[in-house]
Write a protein that holds these residues in place. Structure first.
Motif, PDB file in Angstrom:
ATOM      1  N   LEU A  56       0.820  -1.203   0.000  1.00 56.39           N
ATOM      2  CA  LEU A  56       0.000   0.000   0.000  1.00 56.39           C
ATOM      3  C   LEU A  56       0.858   1.259   0.000  1.00 56.39           C
ATOM      4  O   LEU A  56       0.368   2.356  -0.188  1.00 56.39           O
ATOM      5  N   LEU A  76      -1.797  -8.075  -5.517  1.00 57.52           N
ATOM      6  CA  LEU A  76      -3.083  -8.766  -5.395  1.00 57.52           C
ATOM      7  C   LEU A  76      -2.916 -10.150  -4.790  1.00 57.52           C
ATOM      8  O   LEU A  76      -3.702 -10.585  -3.965  1.00 57.52           O
ATOM      9  N   LYS A  79      -2.226  -9.622  -1.083  1.00 57.58           N
ATOM     10  CA  LYS A  79      -3.400  -9.186  -0.328  1.00 57.58           C
ATOM     11  C   LYS A  79      -4.493 -10.248  -0.285  1.00 57.58           C
ATOM     12  O   LYS A  79      -5.360 -10.201   0.579  1.00 57.58           O
ATOM     13  N   ALA A  80      -4.425 -11.217  -1.222  1.00 57.08           N
ATOM     14  CA  ALA A  80      -5.406 -12.301  -1.170  1.00 57.08           C
ATOM     15  C   ALA A  80      -5.108 -13.249  -0.011  1.00 57.08           C
ATOM     16  O   ALA A  80      -6.003 -13.955   0.460  1.00 57.08           O
ATOM     17  N   TYR A  84      -5.549  -7.758   6.948  1.00 57.44           N
ATOM     18  CA  TYR A  84      -5.013  -6.582   7.636  1.00 57.44           C
ATOM     19  C   TYR A  84      -6.117  -5.931   8.457  1.00 57.44           C
ATOM     20  O   TYR A  84      -7.177  -5.617   7.930  1.00 57.44           O
ATOM     21  N   PRO A  86      -6.512  -2.629  10.287  1.00 55.47           N
ATOM     22  CA  PRO A  86      -5.808  -1.365  10.531  1.00 55.47           C
ATOM     23  C   PRO A  86      -6.091  -0.819  11.928  1.00 55.47           C
ATOM     24  O   PRO A  86      -7.030  -1.242  12.592  1.00 55.47           O
ATOM     25  N   GLY A  90     -12.280   0.605  10.461  1.00 55.07           N
ATOM     26  CA  GLY A  90     -13.572   1.241  10.207  1.00 55.07           C
ATOM     27  C   GLY A  90     -14.453   0.416   9.306  1.00 55.07           C
ATOM     28  O   GLY A  90     -13.973  -0.355   8.481  1.00 55.07           O
ATOM     29  N   LEU A 107     -15.227  -8.260  -2.840  1.00 48.18           N
ATOM     30  CA  LEU A 107     -13.955  -7.680  -3.280  1.00 48.18           C
ATOM     31  C   LEU A 107     -12.897  -8.763  -3.428  1.00 48.18           C
ATOM     32  O   LEU A 107     -11.963  -8.633  -4.214  1.00 48.18           O
ATOM     33  N   LYS A 155     -11.332 -14.044   3.974  1.00 52.74           N
ATOM     34  CA  LYS A 155     -10.470 -14.486   2.879  1.00 52.74           C
ATOM     35  C   LYS A 155      -9.611 -15.680   3.256  1.00 52.74           C
ATOM     36  O   LYS A 155      -8.789 -16.109   2.470  1.00 52.74           O
TER      37      LYS A 155
ATOM     38  N   GLU B 107     -14.436   7.819   3.068  1.00 55.41           N
ATOM     39  CA  GLU B 107     -13.725   6.560   3.325  1.00 55.41           C
ATOM     40  C   GLU B 107     -12.568   6.804   4.300  1.00 55.41           C
ATOM     41  O   GLU B 107     -12.287   5.979   5.159  1.00 55.41           O
ATOM     42  N   THR B 112     -12.307   3.420   6.574  1.00 58.63           N
ATOM     43  CA  THR B 112     -12.557   2.207   5.808  1.00 58.63           C
ATOM     44  C   THR B 112     -11.562   2.047   4.667  1.00 58.63           C
ATOM     45  O   THR B 112     -11.434   0.960   4.119  1.00 58.63           O
ATOM     46  N   ALA B 114      -8.184   2.020   4.370  1.00 61.86           N
ATOM     47  CA  ALA B 114      -7.077   1.070   4.503  1.00 61.86           C
ATOM     48  C   ALA B 114      -7.598  -0.364   4.459  1.00 61.86           C
ATOM     49  O   ALA B 114      -6.986  -1.234   3.845  1.00 61.86           O
ATOM     50  N   ARG B 115      -8.747  -0.570   5.084  1.00 66.55           N
ATOM     51  CA  ARG B 115      -9.303  -1.928   5.110  1.00 66.55           C
ATOM     52  C   ARG B 115      -9.720  -2.373   3.704  1.00 66.55           C
ATOM     53  O   ARG B 115      -9.430  -3.494   3.290  1.00 66.55           O
ATOM     54  N   VAL B 116     -10.377  -1.477   2.985  1.00 69.08           N
ATOM     55  CA  VAL B 116     -10.832  -1.838   1.640  1.00 69.08           C
ATOM     56  C   VAL B 116      -9.642  -2.039   0.703  1.00 69.08           C
ATOM     57  O   VAL B 116      -9.600  -2.984  -0.079  1.00 69.08           O
ATOM     58  N   LEU B 117      -8.635  -1.168   0.824  1.00 63.86           N
ATOM     59  CA  LEU B 117      -7.485  -1.296  -0.071  1.00 63.86           C
ATOM     60  C   LEU B 117      -6.599  -2.479   0.293  1.00 63.86           C
ATOM     61  O   LEU B 117      -5.754  -2.878  -0.496  1.00 63.86           O
ATOM     62  N   SER B 118      -6.784  -3.050   1.487  1.00 69.15           N
ATOM     63  CA  SER B 118      -5.995  -4.231   1.817  1.00 69.15           C
ATOM     64  C   SER B 118      -6.658  -5.491   1.262  1.00 69.15           C
ATOM     65  O   SER B 118      -6.141  -6.581   1.416  1.00 69.15           O
ATOM     66  N   GLN B 119      -7.816  -5.333   0.624  1.00 70.23           N
ATOM     67  CA  GLN B 119      -8.406  -6.460  -0.097  1.00 70.23           C
ATOM     68  C   GLN B 119      -7.677  -6.572  -1.443  1.00 70.23           C
ATOM     69  O   GLN B 119      -7.061  -5.609  -1.887  1.00 70.23           O
ATOM     70  N   PRO B 120      -7.736  -7.744  -2.073  1.00 69.61           N
ATOM     71  CA  PRO B 120      -6.990  -7.890  -3.327  1.00 69.61           C
ATOM     72  C   PRO B 120      -7.589  -7.100  -4.495  1.00 69.61           C
ATOM     73  O   PRO B 120      -8.102  -7.657  -5.458  1.00 69.61           O
ATOM     74  N   ILE B 121      -7.557  -5.781  -4.390  1.00 67.43           N
ATOM     75  CA  ILE B 121      -7.963  -4.909  -5.495  1.00 67.43           C
ATOM     76  C   ILE B 121      -6.943  -3.780  -5.589  1.00 67.43           C
ATOM     77  O   ILE B 121      -6.210  -3.532  -4.642  1.00 67.43           O
ATOM     78  N   TYR B 122      -6.916  -3.098  -6.722  1.00 66.56           N
ATOM     79  CA  TYR B 122      -6.092  -1.900  -6.842  1.00 66.56           C
ATOM     80  C   TYR B 122      -6.941  -0.684  -6.513  1.00 66.56           C
ATOM     81  O   TYR B 122      -8.167  -0.736  -6.567  1.00 66.56           O
ATOM     82  N   LEU B 126     -11.372   1.079  -7.020  1.00 66.09           N
ATOM     83  CA  LEU B 126     -12.199   1.812  -6.049  1.00 66.09           C
ATOM     84  C   LEU B 126     -12.701   3.132  -6.642  1.00 66.09           C
ATOM     85  O   LEU B 126     -13.900   3.426  -6.618  1.00 66.09           O
ATOM     86  N   VAL B 324      -2.091   6.182   2.055  1.00 65.88           N
ATOM     87  CA  VAL B 324      -3.266   5.520   2.627  1.00 65.88           C
ATOM     88  C   VAL B 324      -3.513   5.975   4.054  1.00 65.88           C
ATOM     89  O   VAL B 324      -4.639   6.186   4.472  1.00 65.88           O
TER      90      VAL B 324
END
Lengths: 317, 326
Positions: A56, A76, A79-80, A84, A86, A90, A107, A155, B107, B112, B114-122, B126, B324
C-alpha cells in the motif's frame, strides 16, 4: 527450535517520507505459525512497515517478500493471503455487519454461495452472529474490533497483520481480544502485531521486535530481551521464616544468580538468568529457614522497554 | 546514508479486479440514501409540475402546431412555472455534486479506506467503481424521469410519441448524464483533495455558481478586451461576438443549454452566429432531421465527455499519489 519458512521477509527495507527516514534498513523475518510483535512508540515506523508489507506504500529501497511474493509486483496475490486489521478499523456505519462482510467477500472475488457460508462462519467465530443484521453504527469499539477479525477471516488468510489491535478497548474487551489472537494462533495463522501496549503484547507474542526511530533495535523472545537489556531474565521471589537477611549471601553464591535484593524482613528478590527456584529452595532449607513462598516472574516488557529507551536517550545526550 | 532508488516495477494483475463489486455497493448506497431520495423526489415533483402545466398549454395550441408535441413537454413554460429544462440546468449539477462530494473523503473519515485497499484490489477499481456507480445512478434517475414525462404526455395529450421524438429524448438523456458527469468529476476531485466532505461540497458548489452566475459576465468583458470595437465595423462586431460565444462555451452549462436547444427544437439550424447571407435559400421553420441535429450538438457532446474524462483523470492521479494513512 527448528526454523520454519519465513512468511514475511524484508531486506534493508527503507522508507523515506519527504526527507524523513520512517523505516531504516529493516531486516525482518516472521516464520509460519508464530505471533510476532512489532513494538515501539508512536512514529517509530510500525505502520509504515505494515503498509509496505501490503504493497500500500512504495518502499524507497530494499526488498520485501510476503507469503513468497513481492508486494510491489504482486500486490493482489499478497493481499489475497494476508488479512489486515488497521489501526482503528472502520466499517460502513449505515450497512449491517453482514453487509460489510459481504462487501469484503465480493472484493475478494468469492462466489456468492461460498460468501454466505464464510460470512456466517466468521461472524459466529467472533461471536457476533446475534447482531449480524444490525447497522455497524450501533457497535461498540470492542465489537468493531472483533468484526475486524471476522473481516479478515473471510479471505481465509495465511497471515494476519494487526495494527494496535487493543488500543482503546476496555480491559475486558482487550482480554477477550487477546484470547481471539491465541485461538487464531492455534489454528495455525501467522500473526504480526504492532502495538505499544506492552503487557498485552507480552501475553500473546512468541517473539517481539523493538522498534526505535525506524530501526529494529532488538529482537527475540521476552526472556531473551530481558537478558539483553536488563541483564536478567527471571525474578524469583522468596518468602521465609523467621528472617531472610542471613540468606542474602548464600543465595548470591548460587549459580546463575546475579543479584539479591531485600524487600522486607522476610522477603527477598532474586535476579537470575535461569529459573533457579529448586536451588533457592534447597539453599533456604539448608540454612534452617522455613520456606513460605517461592515464585518466579519474568521481567515485563514494560521494564525492558523503559530501560531500553532510557538508555537510548542517555546515549544520545 | 545513501538510499538506492527502488526501480519502478510493473504490477501484475488487472486494475479492474473488484470493480463491479465496488460499483454494485456504491449504487446500492446511492439508491438507498436519504440524500438521493430527497433529490429524486425534488426532480420528480418538478417534472410532474412543469409537464402538467406544459401539457395544458400545448393542448390549447396543438391544433396549430401539431409537430413534436412531446419535445414541447420539456420546453414549454406556462406562468408561473418555468419549463422543465430550465430546472434541469441546475438540478443536474446539484444531483451530480451530491453523488460524489464525499466519495473518497468519507472513506478516510470512516477509516474504511485502509481496510478496503488491503483487499486484493487496486486503487483504480475503487475510484473508477465510485465514478461509474455515480454515472449509472444518474442514468437510472434521468431515465425514470424521462419515462415519467412521456407517460404523463401520453395521458395528457392523448397521442403516442413518434420515433423521432424518442430518438431526440434519448440523445438528450446521454447529454444530461455527461453534463452531470462533469460536475460529478469536479465533486470527486474535491473529495480526493479535501478531507472534509463539507469543504468538498462547498468548493464544488462555488465552482458551479462561478460558472452559472459570473462566467457569462467575465466572458463578455474578456471578449471586449480581446476583440475591442474601435470604429464599429461589422467585422469587429462579428469578431467580438465570436469571442464571446467561444468563451461562454467554457462553461459546461452553456454547452448543455445549446444541446437542449438543438435537440428539443428541431427547427434550430445552427448554434453559432449566422449571417443573413448564410440563410439564403433556406426554408425557415422547417425542422432538421435527427441526424442533422445530432451533428449540430456533436462538438458540444464531445466537449462535455472530454471535460468529464479530464477531470476524472485529475482526481485519479491525485488519488493514486495519496498516502493511505490519514
Amino acid at each position: 527450535m527448528a526454523k520454519k519458512d519465513a512468511v514475511i521477509e524484508t531486506r534493508d527495507l527503507t522508507k523515506v517520507y519527504n526527507g524523513l527516514v520512517a523505516v531504516d534498513r529493516l531486516n525482518l523475518r516472521v516464520y509460519e505459525g508464530e505471533v510476532y510483535g512489532l513494538l515501539g512508540p508512536n512514529g517509530s515506523g510500525k505502520t509504515t512497515t505494515i503498509l509496505m508489507l501490503l504493497g500500500l506504500t512504495e518502499p524507497t529501497a530494499g526488498s520485501v517478500q510476503v507469503v513468497g511474493w513481492d508486494p510491489r509486483r504482486y500486490p493482489l496475490r499478497v493481499k489475497a493471503q494476508v488479512g489486515y486489521i488497521p489501526d482503528r478499523v472502520g466499517f460502513y456505519d449505515d450497512l449491517t455487519a453482514w453487509e460489510n462482510l459481504m462487501y469484503t467477500a465480493k472484493l475478494n472475488g468469492i462466489p456468492r454461495r461460498e460468501a454466505y457460508r464464510r460470512v456466517d462462519e466468521a461472524l459466529a467465530w467472533v461471536g457476533l452472529s446475534e447482531v449480524a443484521h444490525r447497522p455497524v453504527r450501533t457497535f461498540s469499539r470492542g465489537m468493531r474490533q472483533r468484526l475486524g477479525v471476522a473481516d479478515v477471516l473471510i479471505k481465509r488468510p495465511r497471515v494476519i497483520i494487526m495494527d494496535e489491535p487493543t488500543q482503546g478497548l476496555d480491559p475486558e474487551s482487550a482480554r477477550e481480544f487477546l484470547d481471539l489472537i491465541r485461538t487464531l494462533k492455534k489454528e495455525g495463522k501467522t500473526i504480526l502485531l504492532a502495538s505499544h501496549l506492552l503487557h498485552q503484547v507480552q501475553a500473546v507474542c512468541d517473539r517481539v521486535g523493538l522498534f526505535h526511530k525506524g530501526k529494529k533495535a532488538l529482537e527475540g523472545t521476552v526472556e531473551e530481551l530481558g537478558r539483553e537489556v536488563l541483564g536478567t531474565s527471571h525474578y524469583v521471589i522468596v518468602e521465609v521464616e523467621p528472617d531472610a537477611r542471613h540468606l542474602v549471601e548464600p543465595l548470591r553464591g548460587l549459580k546463575y544468580v546475579q543479584d539479591v535484593e531485600v524487600l522486607d524482613d522476610r522477603t527477598l528478590w532474586v535476579k537470575s538468568l535461569r529459573d533457579v527456584r529448586p536451588e533457592v529452595a534447597t539453599a533456604v532449607v539448608q540454612h534452617g529457614s522455613r520456606l513460605l513462598r517461592l515464585d518466579v516472574e519474568l521481567p515485563s516488557l514494560d521494564d525492558i522497554y523503559t530501560h531500553y529507551f532510557q538508555t537510548a536517550a542517555e546515549g544520545v545526550s | 546514508m545513501t538510499v538506492a532508488r527502488a526501480t519502478r516495477v510493473q504490477r501484475e494483475g488487472s486494475p479492474w479486479t473488484g470493480l463491479w463489486a465496488v460499483v454494485a455497493k456504491e449504487m446500492a448506497d446511492h439508491l438507498s440514501s436519504t440524500r438521493m431520495h430527497i433529490l429524486e423526489a425534488l426532480i420528480a415533483l418538478t417534472a410532474i409540475g412543469t409537464v402538467y402545466s406544459a401539457a395544458s398549454a400545448i393542448r390549447s395550441v396543438a391544433s396549430l402546431e401539431p409537430k413534436f408535441l412531446f419535445l414541447k413537454l420539456f420546453t414549454v413554460a406556462q406562468e408561473p412555472f418555468p419549463s422543465f429544462v430550465d430546472f434541469l440546468g441546475f438540478l443536474v449539477p446539484l444531483i451530480a455534486i451530491a453523488l460524489a462530494f464525499d466519495a473518497v473523503n468519507s472513506e478516510f473519515n470512516q477509516h474504511t479506506l485502509a481496510r478496503v485497499l488491503s483487499q486484493p484490489i487496486y486503487r483504480d477499481a475503487l475510484l473508477m467503481g465510485k465514478f461509474l456507480a455515480g454515472l449509472f445512478t444518474q442514468f437510472v434517475i434521468y431515465a425514470a424521469i424521462w419515462l415519467l414525462i412521456f407517460g404523463l404526455g401520453v395521458i395528457q395529450l392523448g397521442v403516442p410519441p413518434t420515433g423521432e421524438e424518442v430518438g431526440r429524448a434519448l440523445w438528450l438523456l446521454v447529454a444530461t448524464v455527461f453534463y452531470g458527469g462533469v460536475w460529478m468529476a469536479v465533486a470527486l476531485l474535491f473529495s480526493v483533495r479535501f478531507r472534509q466532505p463539507a469543504t468538498a461540497a462547498l468548493a464544488s458548489i462555488a465552482l458551479w455558481l462561478f460558472f452559472t452566475v459570473f462566467w457569462g459576465m467575465i466572458a463578455t468583458s474578456m471578449a471586449s478586451l480581446i476583440a475591442p470595437i474601435r470604429v464599429g465595423l461589422p467585422e469587429e462586431l462579428l469578431a467580438q461576438a465570436r469571442w464571446q460565444l467561444a468563451l461562454r462555451r467554457v462553461a459546461p452549462g452553456q454547452l448543455y443549454a445549446e444541446i437542449l436547444v438543438a435537440l428539443l427544437r428541431p427547427e434550430v439550424r445552427s448554434l453559432s452566429i449566422v449571417l443573413p447571407f448564410q440563410l439564403e435559400g433556406a426554408i425557415l421553420g422547417q425542422p432538421l432531421p435527427l441526424s442533422q441535429s445530432v451533428l449540430l450538438i456533436w462538438p458540444h457532446l464531445t466537449g462535455l465527455i472530454a471535460a468529464t474524462l479530464v477531470l476524472f483523470a485529475l482526481a485519479y492521479i491525485l488519488f493514486q499519489r495519496q498516502e493511505v494513512r490519514a
